[in-house]
Enzyme design. Structure first.
Site, PDB file in Angstrom:
ATOM      1  N   GLU A   1      71.676  31.207  -1.467  1.00 23.42           N
ATOM      2  CA  GLU A   1      71.150  32.046  -2.360  1.00 23.42           C
ATOM      3  C   GLU A   1      72.289  32.676  -3.383  1.00 23.42           C
ATOM      4  OE1 GLU A   1      68.305  35.251  -1.150  1.00 23.42           O
ATOM      5  OE2 GLU A   1      68.003  35.779  -3.222  1.00 23.42           O
TER       6      GLU A   1
ATOM      7  N   ASP B   1      61.335  38.448   4.166  1.00 22.23           N
ATOM      8  CA  ASP B   1      61.201  39.799   4.205  1.00 22.23           C
ATOM      9  C   ASP B   1      61.254  40.469   2.588  1.00 22.23           C
ATOM     10  OD1 ASP B   1      63.921  39.267   3.266  1.00 22.23           O
ATOM     11  OD2 ASP B   1      64.896  40.647   4.876  1.00 22.23           O
ATOM     12  N   SER B   2      61.220  39.504   1.785  1.00 24.20           N
ATOM     13  CA  SER B   2      61.016  40.062   0.338  1.00 24.20           C
ATOM     14  C   SER B   2      59.707  40.480   0.123  1.00 24.20           C
ATOM     15  CB  SER B   2      61.087  38.666  -0.775  1.00 24.20           C
ATOM     16  OG  SER B   2      60.422  37.584  -0.146  1.00 24.20           O
TER      17      SER B   2
ATOM     18  N   LYS C   1      64.558  33.014  10.452  1.00 28.74           N
ATOM     19  CA  LYS C   1      65.697  32.975   9.497  1.00 28.74           C
ATOM     20  C   LYS C   1      66.479  34.395   9.496  1.00 28.74           C
ATOM     21  CE  LYS C   1      65.297  33.246   4.771  1.00 28.74           C
ATOM     22  NZ  LYS C   1      66.050  34.493   4.620  1.00 28.74           N
TER      23      LYS C   1
ATOM     24  N   GLU D   1      70.113  36.607   8.103  1.00 30.63           N
ATOM     25  CA  GLU D   1      70.928  36.484   6.930  1.00 30.63           C
ATOM     26  C   GLU D   1      72.298  36.692   7.615  1.00 30.63           C
ATOM     27  OE1 GLU D   1      70.152  39.261   3.993  1.00 30.63           O
ATOM     28  OE2 GLU D   1      68.331  38.585   3.580  1.00 30.63           O
TER      29      GLU D   1
ATOM     30  N   ASP E   1      61.241  35.598   8.531  1.00 28.70           N
ATOM     31  CA  ASP E   1      62.485  36.292   8.337  1.00 28.70           C
ATOM     32  C   ASP E   1      62.640  37.290   9.440  1.00 28.70           C
ATOM     33  OD1 ASP E   1      64.262  35.461   6.522  1.00 28.70           O
ATOM     34  OD2 ASP E   1      63.394  36.704   4.831  1.00 28.70           O
TER      35      ASP E   1
HETATM   36  O1  KIV Z   1      63.060  37.066   1.808  1.00 26.86           O
HETATM   37  C1  KIV Z   1      63.075  36.154   1.250  1.00 26.86           C
HETATM   38  O2  KIV Z   1      61.761  35.665   0.508  1.00 26.86           O
HETATM   39  C2  KIV Z   1      63.885  35.046   1.412  1.00 26.86           C
HETATM   40  C3  KIV Z   1      64.056  33.783   0.152  1.00 26.86           C
HETATM   41  C4  KIV Z   1      64.341  34.287  -1.147  1.00 26.86           C
HETATM   42  C5  KIV Z   1      65.009  32.874   0.740  1.00 26.86           C
HETATM   43  O3  KIV Z   1      64.983  35.200   1.889  1.00 26.86           O
END
Ligand code: KIV
Length: 290
Positions: free
Chosen positions: A205, A67-68, A136, A138, A106
């Site tokens: 992280e 989600d970055s 994924k 969090e 994510d």
């Molecule tokens: O969103 C993302 O890119 C991440 C990584 C930095 C682990 O969660």
């Protein structure tokens, strides 16, 4: 492995030459850690587009549609405004562009925290509409029930502990985690809770190195570090950070290229040619057949 690609315009799939091996699976990734050790560290990079996935695929065990992308692709100030629709569109593109790596997408902020039912509805959409193999999310102990719920219903989950960017407003920033004894203990407890709940791997992280090492030693499942330790079972970076697309990056990023400079130079050369009417040349124009 060197691979070249042609895009099949009918299906939008990359057709790599030579054909790579079968796509890696969640059990294959999980099995890379055996007897508490990972002989060959796992390689993961973020990917958001089909073409980027084509280029990264042969080199990576896992591609993370992180989600970055909120900051990297959409210029948002944080990941908080990223939507399920954005994750699905980019996740599907990365699956279309890859053949070898396991693709993980994510779950965006607000799409899974309310209840196990909400998490299942969001995760099953992501899986069905992108073709990815895992999601994924969090959070540590607070997410254990959700991870158990999803994992037991056909949705492999990679967990993410330590610095969890979706919680930036609770954490107060993006600084490294684990400086106090209480924080140290909480990160270890979070890692154990998500692994016990069924996560097949855990991203750690922005944690102090001793915490990353302790977590890697304590968990049966692979621990993938980012701003953590070379002693983790694998590493992940945001691809654009690693390629030097941004002037400012966290200190844990190693730049392997300076693509921002390459792009500046190419754009400047193009602009110069256009303004001088030096582009297009006869090579780049269509002429009537004689
Ligand atoms: O969103 C993302 O890119 C991440 C990584 C930095 C682990 O969660």
């Amino acid at each position: 492995m060197s691979t070249t690609f042609q895009l099949d315009t009918a299906t939008s799939r990359a057709n790599p030459t030579p054909q790579p091996t079968r796509r890696l699976t969640v059990p294959a990734i999980r099995a890379r850690k055996a007897g508490g050790a990972t002989a060959q560290p796992l390689v993961m990079l973020t990917s958001y587009t089909a073409r980027q996935a084509q280029l990264l695929d042969a080199h990576c065990d896992m591609l993370l549609v992180g989600d970055s992308l909120g900051q990297v692709i959409y210029g948002l100030p944080s990941t908080l405004a990223v939507t399920l629709e954005m994750m699905i569109a980019h996740g599907a593109a990365v699956v279309r562009g890859s053949y070898h790596a396991l693709v993980i997408v994510d779950m965006p902020f607000g799409s899974y925290e309310a209840s196990t039912a909400q998490a299942f509805a969001s995760a099953s959409r992501i899986m069905a509409e992108t073709g990815c193999a895992a999601v994924k999310l969090e959070g540590g102990a607070a997410m254990a029930e959700t991870i158990a719920f999803l994992s037991s219903r056909g949705i492999p989950v990679m967990a993410h502990v330590g610095l969890t960017p979706q919680a930036v407003n609770v954490l107060g920033g993006y600084g490294a985690r684990g400086r106090s004894e209480a924080e140290h203990d909480k990160i270890i407890a979070d890692g154990k809770a998500v692994a016990d709940a069924g996560a097949f791997a855990v991203v750690a992280e922005g944690v102090l190195e001793p915490i990353a090492v302790a977590l890697t030693e304590a968990l049966e499942v692979p621990v993938i570090g980012i701003g953590a330790s070379a002693r983790c079972d694998g590493q992940v970076l945001v691809t654009e950070d690693m390629l030097g697309m941004f002037e400012r990056v966290p200190r844990f990023v190693k730049r392997y290229e300076n693509l921002a400079e390459v792009i500046h130079q190419a754009a400047a050369a193009y602009a110069g040619d256009v303004r001088a009417r030096a582009f297009p040349t006869p090579d780049q124009t269509y002429q009537p057949k004689v």
